[in-house]
Motif scaffolding. Sequence first.
Motif, PDB file in Angstrom:
ATOM      1  N   UNK A   1      81.934  66.254  17.846  1.00  0.00           N
ATOM      2  CA  UNK A   1      83.307  66.649  17.621  1.00  0.00           C
ATOM      3  C   UNK A   1      83.739  66.394  16.192  1.00  0.00           C
ATOM      4  N   UNK A   2      85.035  66.317  15.979  1.00  0.00           N
ATOM      5  CA  UNK A   2      85.582  66.205  14.633  1.00  0.00           C
ATOM      6  C   UNK A   2      85.052  64.965  13.926  1.00  0.00           C
ATOM      7  N   UNK A   3      84.589  65.169  12.695  1.00  0.00           N
ATOM      8  CA  UNK A   3      84.078  64.071  11.891  1.00  0.00           C
ATOM      9  C   UNK A   3      82.578  63.968  11.842  1.00  0.00           C
ATOM     10  N   UNK A   4      81.853  64.918  12.496  1.00  0.00           N
ATOM     11  CA  UNK A   4      80.387  64.851  12.496  1.00  0.00           C
ATOM     12  C   UNK A   4      79.749  65.741  11.436  1.00  0.00           C
ATOM     13  N   UNK A   5      80.557  66.372  10.587  1.00  0.00           N
ATOM     14  CA  UNK A   5      80.108  67.227   9.480  1.00  0.00           C
ATOM     15  C   UNK A   5      79.540  68.556   9.953  1.00  0.00           C
ATOM     16  N   UNK A   6      79.721  68.894  11.228  1.00  0.00           N
ATOM     17  CA  UNK A   6      79.316  70.186  11.761  1.00  0.00           C
ATOM     18  C   UNK A   6      80.548  70.857  12.352  1.00  0.00           C
ATOM     19  N   UNK A   7      80.820  72.087  11.940  1.00  0.00           N
ATOM     20  CA  UNK A   7      81.997  72.793  12.444  1.00  0.00           C
ATOM     21  C   UNK A   7      81.716  73.267  13.869  1.00  0.00           C
ATOM     22  N   UNK A   8      82.391  72.646  14.836  1.00  0.00           N
ATOM     23  CA  UNK A   8      82.210  72.985  16.243  1.00  0.00           C
ATOM     24  C   UNK A   8      83.252  74.023  16.630  1.00  0.00           C
ATOM     25  N   UNK A   9      82.932  75.282  16.423  1.00  0.00           N
ATOM     26  CA  UNK A   9      83.872  76.358  16.686  1.00  0.00           C
ATOM     27  C   UNK A   9      84.289  76.382  18.153  1.00  0.00           C
ATOM     28  N   UNK A  10      83.350  76.038  19.042  1.00  0.00           N
ATOM     29  CA  UNK A  10      83.655  76.071  20.470  1.00  0.00           C
ATOM     30  C   UNK A  10      84.678  75.009  20.850  1.00  0.00           C
ATOM     31  N   UNK A  11      84.877  74.032  19.985  1.00  0.00           N
ATOM     32  CA  UNK A  11      85.894  73.008  20.218  1.00  0.00           C
ATOM     33  C   UNK A  11      87.175  73.299  19.437  1.00  0.00           C
ATOM     34  N   UNK A  12      87.215  74.447  18.773  1.00  0.00           N
ATOM     35  CA  UNK A  12      88.407  74.837  18.038  1.00  0.00           C
ATOM     36  C   UNK A  12      88.500  74.298  16.629  1.00  0.00           C
ATOM     37  N   UNK A  13      87.404  73.741  16.103  1.00  0.00           N
ATOM     38  CA  UNK A  13      87.431  73.230  14.736  1.00  0.00           C
ATOM     39  C   UNK A  13      87.420  74.377  13.729  1.00  0.00           C
ATOM     40  N   UNK A  14      88.166  74.207  12.662  1.00  0.00           N
ATOM     41  CA  UNK A  14      88.162  75.168  11.553  1.00  0.00           C
ATOM     42  C   UNK A  14      87.340  74.661  10.382  1.00  0.00           C
ATOM     43  N   UNK A  15      87.103  73.371  10.326  1.00  0.00           N
ATOM     44  CA  UNK A  15      86.368  72.736   9.244  1.00  0.00           C
ATOM     45  C   UNK A  15      85.863  71.398   9.768  1.00  0.00           C
ATOM     46  N   UNK A  16      84.930  70.804   9.069  1.00  0.00           N
ATOM     47  CA  UNK A  16      84.498  69.448   9.391  1.00  0.00           C
ATOM     48  C   UNK A  16      83.828  68.865   8.163  1.00  0.00           C
ATOM     49  N   UNK A  17      84.549  67.961   7.494  1.00  0.00           N
ATOM     50  CA  UNK A  17      84.044  67.397   6.247  1.00  0.00           C
ATOM     51  C   UNK A  17      83.402  66.024   6.434  1.00  0.00           C
TER      52      UNK A  17
END
Length: 596
Positions: free
Chosen positions: A155-171
Motif C-alpha cells: 500500500x501507500x509508502x512502498x514506492x510502488x503505485x498500487x492503482x488497484x488501491x486508488x493510488x496516484x503516486x507513491x514516493x
Amino acid sequence: MHSRTLLGLVLGVGLLGSSIGCGGDDTPGADDVGGTGSETATDTGTTNAEEVGSSDVTSTGNDDDCPIGAEGCACTGGGSCDAGLTCTGGLCQPAASTDTTATTDTTDTTDTTDTTTGGGVCGDGMVEGNEECDDGPANDDIVQGACRTDCTQAGCGDAVVDYVLGEQCDDGDVAAGDGCDDVCQVEVGNSCGDGVLDIDLGEQCDDDNNTAGDGCSANCQFEIVGANCGDGMTDADEICDDDNLANGDACNPTCNLGNTSTLFVGSPGLAGQVDGMGQAARISGLGALTSDNTYLWLADAGNRTVRRIQVANRQVVTIAGDAVGGMAGDVDNANGLSARFAGLEAITTDSNFLWVADSGNHKLKRVAMTAPYAVTTVAGSGAQAVTDGVGNAAAFDDLRGVTYYGGKIYLLDAVGAVLRRFDPQTQEVLTIAGQVGNPGVADGFGTNAQFISPRYMVSDNSGTLYIADTNGYHIRYYNIAQDYVGTFAGTGVQGYIDGVGTMAAVHRPRGMASDGTSIYWVEFNQQTIRQGILSSASVSTLLGQHCNGAMVCNGGYVEGVGTAARLNGPFGLNWHFPTNSLFVLDSTNRVIRRIQ
C-alpha cells in the motif's frame, strides 16, 4: 477518462515483484565479482541507416547480482535480508519456517499457506511459473490465492503505485507536502481547475473544473478507465465500447480510443519548411512531439526548427531555428528565430518551457513558450562524451529521449547506454541508471542495470518512466522512487508478436506516449502503433499493418480504422488529453496524423 485501468494487476505488483529476486550466489548488494555467473556484451557492428553511428548490440551471459536479500538469497549474519526474513544457514528464510518450497504464513488467518504454483514459489518476491504476481514475504499477510488473482503490494509508502488501491503516486513515504501526500494522492497547486495545464505543479490534466468522474479528477489527475470496457455499453468515462477487448478495430481495449486516423498537418509525400494551416503546412516528418492543453510542439528534426501547432485550427508556426532554410548551427538567442540547432531528437515540456535534445550539438536546450521564444543552452559542453556535471561542465554522447516528471528532466544517452537526469534548479546532470559504455540487458537497481540502446521515453505521470530500448528489442521501465530498471515487454529478439510482457516481441520501438492507462509506441520498421496496458503488460497492435517482424516491411498511406490504416515510417507520438487524441508523426509520409 484517460488514466490507469482496473482490468488487471498493476505493473508495479506483478513486474516490479520480480526485482526482489536473487540471481546468483553473491551476498545481497554484491556485484558480479566472485559470482558464478558472467556478463558479456558483443557489438555486431550493424549500423542502422536511419540512425547513423548506432550499432546493434546483443548481450549474452547472466547477472548474478543479489541486490537485496529476498528469500533463498545468500546472506551474512546481522541483517541483509528483506523484512520478514532472517538469515538462517546462510540463506534468507522466513522467520517461522525454513521450507523454501512452501512458506507457512503465521499472520494471515484467511490465507494460511502460500503454495508453489507451476514451479514458482509464492511469497519469494519473484514472479515465476504460473504466478500472476508475487509481493514477497514482507507483504505475506495480504497475499491471496497463492499468487494468482489478487496479489497486491503493501500500500501507500512502498514506492510502488498500487492503482488497484486508488493510488496516484507513491514516493516511498507517507509524508505530505512533498508532491505525494500521506494517502498517495498527488498534491497540486491551487490552479487546478482553471483550464491551464500546469505540468510543473503536478497536473496531468486540467479541464477547467474540479469535478470528479469526467476523466480529469478534482486534483487534476487522469481518472481510471477500462474497468467496464468490452461490455458493449459506452459508460460515462468511455469513448467507445464495441463489446470486445480486441485492438486494431473500432475501439481499443481500454475504450478510450476509436482507432480512427485522419490527416492533421502536412500533405502526404511533400516535405518542406512551410508554415500554414493544416494541409497547407509542410514539415520534414522526422522529430518528436509534446503538448499542452492548447498546442502541439514539434521538434522538426529535418528542418532543425521548433514549431507550434494550434490543436483547434491546425495552424503551424515556426518559433525557433531557421524558419527559411533550416540552417544548422549552435546559436542561443533571445529571439528564437535567430537561434540555431544541429539535430533535434526529442522534446518535452513542464508547461513553462520546452526542453529539447539538440543531439547534433550534444546539448540540452531550453525554449521559452512565449514570444520571442528565447533559446538557451542549459547543459552540455558540446563535447561528445558521457560526463556528469553542472551546466556546460556536463557532456552528452548521443542525446535522445527526454521527458519531464516531478521537477526533473530525464534524458537518454543512447550510445552511452544510460539514463540521466537534469535538475533545472541546480543545472546538474547525473547518470542514474545503466552502465556507461557497457551495453547489455540486465534489470536491476541504478547502475547495476544495463541497456543496449535506450532512445525514446515517456512518463506515465505516476513515478515510472518507460523506455524504448530500440536495438535491445525491449520496452524497459524505471521506477523513480525505487531507482529500479525492469522489463515491461519484449523477448530481446527482434520480432513482432502481440502478447503479455516478455512473451510479446517488439521489433525496433521508437516514439512513445502515455494516457496514464497505457503506453503507446511506434514500430518504425513494422509500420504500426502498439499499445501496452500498464496494469497487465498486455501488448497489442492499435493501428497499421505489420509484416510479422520481417526485415523489409513496406509502408503506405491510408487513413482508416485500426489495422486497416497504413503508415510509412511512424516516428513520434503524443497523447493529447483535452481532445482524446493520439498524434503520430508519420515520417516518410511527411505528415502528422490524428487518432481518435
